[in-house]
Enzyme design. Structure first.
Site, short mmCIF file in Angstrom:
data_model
loop_
_atom_site.label_atom_id
_atom_site.label_comp_id
_atom_site.label_asym_id
_atom_site.label_seq_id
_atom_site.Cartn_x
_atom_site.Cartn_y
_atom_site.Cartn_z
N HIS A 235 0.88 -1.19 0.00
CA HIS A 235 0.00 0.00 0.00
C HIS A 235 0.92 1.24 0.00
O HIS A 235 1.00 1.97 0.98
CB HIS A 235 -0.91 -0.04 1.23
N CYS B 180 -3.81 3.57 9.57
CA CYS B 180 -4.14 3.90 8.18
C CYS B 180 -5.65 4.06 7.96
O CYS B 180 -6.06 4.68 6.98
CB CYS B 180 -3.59 2.82 7.25
N1 CP Z 1 -6.28 3.72 4.29
C1 CP Z 1 -7.01 3.47 3.19
O1 CP Z 1 -6.51 3.08 2.15
O2 CP Z 1 -8.34 3.69 3.33
P1 CP Z 1 -9.47 3.25 2.29
O3 CP Z 1 -9.53 1.73 2.33
O4 CP Z 1 -10.73 3.86 2.84
O5 CP Z 1 -9.11 3.75 0.94
N1 NVA Z 2 -4.50 -3.98 5.58
C1 NVA Z 2 -5.74 -3.30 5.29
C2 NVA Z 2 -5.47 -1.89 4.89
C3 NVA Z 2 -6.71 -1.07 4.64
C4 NVA Z 2 -6.38 0.33 4.18
C5 NVA Z 2 -6.49 -4.04 4.20
O1 NVA Z 2 -5.86 -4.48 3.24
O2 NVA Z 2 -7.71 -4.19 4.32
#
Ligand code: CP
Ligand code: NVA
Length: 300
Positions: A128, A259
């Site tokens: 990410h 996050c």
């Molecule tokens: N942190 C993040 O990516 O949030 P969303 O899943 O809401 O985009």
């Molecule tokens: N690790 C989480 C991050 C969300 C922003 C997911 O992948 O769902």
């Protein structure tokens, strides 16, 4: 061949720093952005739900003068079996870049291999990177610089932990991952972090990890796509929670990051989430500023 942004390894350390500097300048002076995306269309493609990525990318594209095209899996013939390689080649004929949130990282690799336009990772099962840029901007604006201690408590094998590992190496801070033995970061990510000079510690001792931390960070115990193993993961991670005891081991000046979305009572307590040390909503705002810098950098 255009450059894509599938993980932070796509950036040299200097470029990573340049994006953070540009994002901070743009945050402080919105007029500094100009309209670098004038006459450019960016496809924003989602195979999974999103609040922050979806909204901040759409606003970023508009504010930079471009046109965002929101697409979900169900809108496209992908849902009826059209190949990703064909979809990529078609999209590249219409738009200037693709931001994609995908279930499998290999989908991004395939998009990037077949579309001759920049592909930006808006979250995959493995990385990410846009999130990590916003995270390190939050460190930077809080005066937390090189040599700091960033502690991640939770699922060490998650996309967020993986991007923090590479980001810490670029940023020049120490990273400690407190995670169960069966949720270690993937070996290839640890190898990359080491190659970039990262200072990485992995431990099962949360309190020891938190000692003198400058940053305490957590993410959900159950990531999107892991619903089938939710109960097993919650049981496995129940000792890996950001709570007031963990917080008491960190520096008095420490900041708390997440996050989002958060599951309060699981990976973080309500008290820690709402504590004055939290910078969680600044961090969410920073997605907008760093993504503007990413769009400007990869579409230039
Ligand atoms: N942190 C993040 O990516 O949030 P969303 O899943 O809401 O985009
Ligand atoms: N690790 C989480 C991050 C969300 C922003 C997911 O992948 O769902």
């Amino acid at each position: 061949m255009s450059r894509s942004f599938l993980s932070l390894t796509a950036l040299a350390r200097e470029e990573f720093q340049e994006i953070l500097t540009r994002a901070l300048d743009g945050k402080r002076n919105k007029a500094a952005w100009g309209k670098p995306l004038t006459d450019k269309c960016v496809a924003l493609f989602f195979e999974k739900p999103s609040t922050r990525t979806r909204i901040s990318f759409e606003v970023a594209v508009v504010e930079l003068g471009g046109y965002p095209l929101i697409l979900t899996q169900n809108d496209l013939q992908l849902s009826r079996g059209e190949e990703i390689s064909d979809t990529a080649r078609v999209m590249a004929r219409y738009v200037n870049a693709i931001m994609a949130r995908v279930k499998s990282h290999s989908t991004l690799e395939s998009l990037a291999a077949h579309a001759r336009i920049p592909v930006i990772n808006g979250l995959s099962d493995k990385f990410h990177p846009c999130q990590a840029l916003a995270d390190f901007l939050t460190l930077k604006e809080n005066g937390i610089g090189k040599g700091a201690k960033l502690v991640f408590v939770g699922d060490g094998s998650s996309n967020v932990a993986h991007s923090l590992l590479i980001g810490s190496a670029h940023y020049g801070c120490e990273i400690v991952i407190a995670t169960p033995e069966n949720l270690l970061p993937s070996a290839d990510v640890l190898t990359i972090a080491a190659r970039l000079g990262g200072q990485v510690t992995i431990t099962q001792n949360v309190l020891q990890a938190a000692k003198d931390a400058d940053v305490l960070y957590t993410d959900v115990w159950v990531s999107m796509g892991e619903e089938a193993k939710a109960e097993q993961k919650k049981e496995n991670l129940k000792k890996f929670q950001l709570n007031e005891e963990v917080l008491s081991y960190a520096k008095k000046s420490a900041i708390i990051l997440h996050c989002l979305p958060a599951h309060k009572g699981e990976e973080i307590t309500e008290a820690v989430f709402e504590s004055p040390m939290s910078r969680i909503f600044d961090q969410a705002e920073n997605r907008l500023h760093t993504q503007k810098a990413v769009l400007e950098f990869f579409l230039k």
